[in-house]
Design an enzyme around this catalytic site. Structure first.
Site, PDB file in Angstrom:
ATOM      1  N   LEU A  31      78.180  47.991  59.290  1.00 27.66           N
ATOM      2  CA  LEU A  31      78.465  49.233  60.006  1.00 27.66           C
ATOM      3  C   LEU A  31      79.870  49.166  60.591  1.00 27.66           C
ATOM      4  O   LEU A  31      80.269  48.147  61.148  1.00 27.66           O
ATOM      5  CB  LEU A  31      77.453  49.467  61.124  1.00 27.66           C
ATOM      6  CG  LEU A  31      75.980  49.609  60.730  1.00 27.66           C
ATOM      7  CD1 LEU A  31      75.136  49.928  61.965  1.00 27.66           C
ATOM      8  CD2 LEU A  31      75.780  50.667  59.670  1.00 27.66           C
ATOM      9  N   ASP A  32      80.620  50.253  60.457  1.00 30.94           N
ATOM     10  CA  ASP A  32      81.962  50.276  61.037  1.00 30.94           C
ATOM     11  C   ASP A  32      81.897  50.930  62.417  1.00 30.94           C
ATOM     12  O   ASP A  32      80.816  51.269  62.914  1.00 30.94           O
ATOM     13  CB  ASP A  32      82.949  50.988  60.104  1.00 30.94           C
ATOM     14  CG  ASP A  32      82.602  52.451  59.844  1.00 30.94           C
ATOM     15  OD1 ASP A  32      81.877  53.068  60.664  1.00 30.94           O
ATOM     16  OD2 ASP A  32      83.075  52.991  58.830  1.00 30.94           O
ATOM     17  N   SER A  33      83.049  51.105  63.051  1.00 33.93           N
ATOM     18  CA  SER A  33      83.070  51.608  64.424  1.00 33.93           C
ATOM     19  C   SER A  33      82.509  53.029  64.514  1.00 33.93           C
ATOM     20  O   SER A  33      81.823  53.364  65.486  1.00 33.93           O
ATOM     21  CB  SER A  33      84.484  51.548  65.000  1.00 33.93           C
ATOM     22  OG  SER A  33      85.379  52.300  64.200  1.00 33.93           O
ATOM     23  N   ASP A  35      80.196  54.302  62.523  1.00 24.79           N
ATOM     24  CA  ASP A  35      78.749  54.140  62.375  1.00 24.79           C
ATOM     25  C   ASP A  35      78.120  53.699  63.693  1.00 24.79           C
ATOM     26  O   ASP A  35      77.048  54.173  64.067  1.00 24.79           O
ATOM     27  CB  ASP A  35      78.412  53.099  61.297  1.00 24.79           C
ATOM     28  CG  ASP A  35      78.775  53.547  59.888  1.00 24.79           C
ATOM     29  OD1 ASP A  35      78.761  54.762  59.611  1.00 24.79           O
ATOM     30  OD2 ASP A  35      79.064  52.660  59.065  1.00 24.79           O
TER      31      ASP A  35
END
Length: 76
Positions: A31-33, A35
């Site tokens: 998951l990125d920021s 997300d």
């Protein structure tokens, strides 16, 4: 409660089998920021709570989320 969090993570394409208490949302699930912010917004909506920005760092693993939510439930 845990099942509801897993359902939210499923919405990010994360299979239930990939989720353990120690699963790190960024390192292990990718998951990125954005997300992460979306996840937190969904947690707020699902559980009817407000999560301050300074608490985001507590919500990086399933165990962290569960601990946080149980603490919020105790306050409510």
């Amino acid at each position: 409660m845990k099942e509801r969090v897993i359902e939210i993570l499923n919405g990010f394409g994360v299979p239930e089998t990939a989720i353990t208490d120690q699963t790190h949302f960024t390192r292990d699930l990718g998951l990125d920021s954005l997300d992460t912010v979306d996840l937190i917004m969904q947690l707020e909506q699902e559980f009817g709570i407000r999560i301050p920005d300074e608490d985001y760092e507590k919500l990086t693993t399933m165990k962290g989320v569960m601990t946080y939510l149980h603490g919020e439930q105790a306050i409510a």
